[in-house]
Design an enzyme around this catalytic site. Structure first.
Site, short mmCIF file in Angstrom:
data_model
loop_
_atom_site.label_atom_id
_atom_site.label_comp_id
_atom_site.label_asym_id
_atom_site.label_seq_id
_atom_site.Cartn_x
_atom_site.Cartn_y
_atom_site.Cartn_z
N ASN A 1 13.95 6.02 27.45
CA ASN A 1 12.85 6.93 27.79
C ASN A 1 12.73 7.98 26.69
OD1 ASN A 1 11.10 8.85 29.11
ND2 ASN A 1 11.59 7.75 31.01
N MET B 1 1.10 2.57 25.63
CA MET B 1 1.99 3.40 24.80
C MET B 1 1.66 3.26 23.32
SD MET B 1 4.38 5.42 25.88
CE MET B 1 5.83 5.42 24.84
N LYS C 1 3.17 -2.14 35.32
CA LYS C 1 4.48 -2.29 34.67
C LYS C 1 5.04 -3.69 34.93
CE LYS C 1 8.95 0.02 34.13
NZ LYS C 1 8.91 -0.25 32.67
N ALA D 1 0.11 -2.20 19.37
CA ALA D 1 -0.71 -1.04 19.01
C ALA D 1 -1.86 -0.75 19.97
CB ALA D 1 -1.25 -1.23 17.59
N ARG D 2 -2.40 -1.77 20.67
CA ARG D 2 -3.53 -1.43 21.54
C ARG D 2 -3.07 -1.20 22.99
NH1 ARG D 2 -5.60 -6.96 20.61
NH2 ARG D 2 -4.36 -8.24 22.00
N ALA E 1 15.41 3.52 22.86
CA ALA E 1 15.19 4.70 23.71
C ALA E 1 14.70 4.25 25.09
CB ALA E 1 14.16 5.61 23.07
N HIS F 1 6.53 3.89 39.35
CA HIS F 1 5.69 3.64 38.17
C HIS F 1 4.31 3.12 38.55
CE1 HIS F 1 9.47 3.94 35.90
NE2 HIS F 1 8.72 4.11 34.82
N GLY G 1 11.00 1.24 22.08
CA GLY G 1 10.65 1.86 23.36
C GLY G 1 10.56 0.83 24.47
N1 NDP Z 1 10.81 4.22 26.20
C1 NDP Z 1 9.80 4.87 26.77
O1 NDP Z 1 9.79 6.11 26.87
C2 NDP Z 1 8.65 4.10 27.29
C3 NDP Z 1 8.70 2.74 27.27
N2 NDP Z 1 7.67 2.02 27.75
C4 NDP Z 1 7.81 0.58 27.63
O2 NDP Z 1 6.97 0.16 26.57
C5 NDP Z 1 6.53 -1.18 26.81
C6 NDP Z 1 5.01 -1.22 26.73
O3 NDP Z 1 4.48 -0.47 27.78
P1 NDP Z 1 2.91 -0.26 27.95
O4 NDP Z 1 2.35 0.32 26.71
O5 NDP Z 1 2.71 0.43 29.23
O6 NDP Z 1 2.44 -1.79 28.06
P2 NDP Z 1 1.02 -2.42 27.66
O7 NDP Z 1 0.96 -3.72 28.39
O8 NDP Z 1 -0.07 -1.43 27.86
O9 NDP Z 1 1.15 -2.67 26.10
C7 NDP Z 1 1.96 -3.67 25.56
C8 NDP Z 1 1.31 -4.17 24.31
O10 NDP Z 1 2.17 -5.14 23.74
C9 NDP Z 1 1.45 -6.32 23.52
N3 NDP Z 1 2.26 -7.52 23.78
C10 NDP Z 1 2.54 -8.10 24.96
N4 NDP Z 1 3.27 -9.20 24.81
C11 NDP Z 1 3.42 -9.33 23.49
C12 NDP Z 1 4.04 -10.30 22.70
N5 NDP Z 1 4.66 -11.37 23.26
N6 NDP Z 1 4.03 -10.12 21.36
C13 NDP Z 1 3.43 -9.05 20.82
N7 NDP Z 1 2.79 -8.11 21.52
C14 NDP Z 1 2.79 -8.25 22.84
C15 NDP Z 1 0.29 -6.31 24.48
O11 NDP Z 1 -0.74 -7.09 23.94
P3 NDP Z 1 -2.07 -7.48 24.76
O12 NDP Z 1 -2.93 -6.28 24.63
O13 NDP Z 1 -2.57 -8.69 24.06
O14 NDP Z 1 -1.61 -7.76 26.17
C16 NDP Z 1 -0.02 -4.84 24.56
O15 NDP Z 1 -0.93 -4.43 23.56
C17 NDP Z 1 7.08 -1.55 28.19
O16 NDP Z 1 8.28 -2.28 28.05
C18 NDP Z 1 7.39 -0.21 28.82
O17 NDP Z 1 8.39 -0.28 29.78
C19 NDP Z 1 6.55 2.59 28.27
C20 NDP Z 1 6.46 3.95 28.34
C21 NDP Z 1 7.51 4.83 27.85
O1 LIG Z 2 6.52 1.02 31.65
C1 LIG Z 2 6.50 2.27 31.63
O2 LIG Z 2 5.49 2.93 31.89
C2 LIG Z 2 7.74 3.00 31.31
N1 LIG Z 2 8.76 2.30 30.89
C3 LIG Z 2 10.03 2.82 30.54
C4 LIG Z 2 11.08 2.32 31.50
O3 LIG Z 2 11.07 1.13 31.85
O4 LIG Z 2 11.95 3.11 31.88
C5 LIG Z 2 10.02 4.32 30.37
C6 LIG Z 2 9.15 5.06 31.34
O5 LIG Z 2 9.74 4.98 32.59
C7 LIG Z 2 7.75 4.47 31.36
#
Ligand code: NDP
Ligand SMILES: O=C(O)C1=N[C@H](C(=O)O)C[C@H](O)C1
Length: 250
Positions: free
Chosen positions: A108, A16, A140, A12-13, A106, A136, A79
């Site tokens: 993306n 995304m 990432k 949540a923090r 999903a 990216h 996601g």
């Molecule tokens: N499908 C889509 O369209 C998209 C997918 N994504 C994907 O979403 C995922 C998250 O991306 P993003 O938000 O940029 O990443 P962030 O690192 O900003 O956020 C991930 C969050 O998950 C938490 N986390 C990490 N490891 C664990 C764990 N082992 N157990 C529980 N929580 C955990 C982190 O906690 P902490 O704050 O403590 O590190 C953090 O709050 C990635 O895999 C990314 O590729 C991203 C964008 C679009």
């Molecule tokens: O980590 C990201 O930012 C994103 N992750 C997803 C991916 O691995 O394709 C979706 C999007 O590209 C953003």
């Protein structure tokens, strides 16, 4: 009016996760009942009565989260990237015991990205050469991106169905990595750069012409309509769904 769908957001923090928390809170037909971070237990989903969990965590955490949700009858919108063919098979095996549960993976959520994957799938059989460049932000964790891996898969499938052979490439001497990663026979190049969010180019080539399909997400808000659509749909799609194509009718 139906009561709002009770939603828990995992991660949540995160970048995304925080956008998803806001989007779920603002939409009239969804209600945020759990905002779960790394240090919190997943039981928060049960305490809040979540009907749908949205996983936006990390490739290392996502499978355990899906398992917990499936076992507890909670639909999941995934996601988080990093689920390949073996992991999807594992999810299917869990769902066999809980056939009423829906898991929607999903690669993306951005509508333009979903369309660009579909366009690439359509174009694939007409071009002998294809390579993918995904670009990216540098925070990432995974490379290549889930979107690029999925795009390569659908292109490879379309090429195979059309009877196309290997992509031509005479390289016999290379510095490690110079030709990118090989995903199902499609070369994928990953760029990580400050200032970027999420971008992808699929380059096709045949005699005398090339076609480039490019998608850019400049802001994570671009993912939110897809996140909300997935939350609304996952409960009526039991089993495993990969991609938003069916939800968008494409
Ligand atoms: N499908 C889509 O369209 C998209 C997918 N994504 C994907 O979403 C995922 C998250 O991306 P993003 O938000 O940029 O990443 P962030 O690192 O900003 O956020 C991930 C969050 O998950 C938490 N986390 C990490 N490891 C664990 C764990 N082992 N157990 C529980 N929580 C955990 C982190 O906690 P902490 O704050 O403590 O590190 C953090 O709050 C990635 O895999 C990314 O590729 C991203 C964008 C679009
Ligand atoms: O980590 C990201 O930012 C994103 N992750 C997803 C991916 O691995 O394709 C979706 C999007 O590209 C953003």
């Amino acid at each position: 009016m139906n009561s709002p769908i009770k939603v828990g957001v995992l991660g949540a923090r995160g970048r995304m996760g925080s956008e998803a928390v806001r989007a779920v809170g603002e939409a009239p037909d969804t209600e945020l009942v759990a905002a779960i971070n790394r240090e919190d237990g997943l039981t928060g989903l049960l305490d809040g009565g979540a009907q749908v969990a949205v996983d936006l965590t990390h490739p290392d955490a996502v499978l355990d989260n899906i398992r917990f949700c499936v076992e507890h009858g909670i639909h999941v919108v995934v996601g988080t990237s990093g689920l390949g063919t073996p992991e999807l098979a594992t999810v299917r095996s869990w769902l066999a015991d809980r056939p009423e549960v829906g898991v929607l993976v999903a690669p993306n959520f951005a509508i333009g990205a979903v369309l660009s994957m579909r366009f690439a799938e359509l174009a694939a059989k007409f071009f002998e050469s294809v390579e993918i460049v995904e670009l990216h932000h540098p925070k990432k964790a995974d490379a290549p991106s889930g979107t690029a891996a999925r795009t390569a898969q659908v292109i490879a499938q379309a090429r195979a169905e059309a009877g196309l052979g290997e992509v031509p490439d005479a390289t016999t001497k290379e510095l490690d990595g110079a030709r990118g990663a090989d995903v199902d026979g499609v070369r994928v190049h990953s760029v990580r750069m400050t200032g970027l969010v999420a971008h992808q180019e699929v380059l096709f080539g045949t005699e005398g012409e090339t076609l480039t399909i490019r998608h850019d997400s400049y802001d994570r808000r671009s993912f939110m309509p897809g996140v909300l659509l997935s939350i609304r749909e996952v409960g009526s799609r039991p089993g495993l769904t990969v991609g938003l194509d069916a939800l968008l009718g494409i």
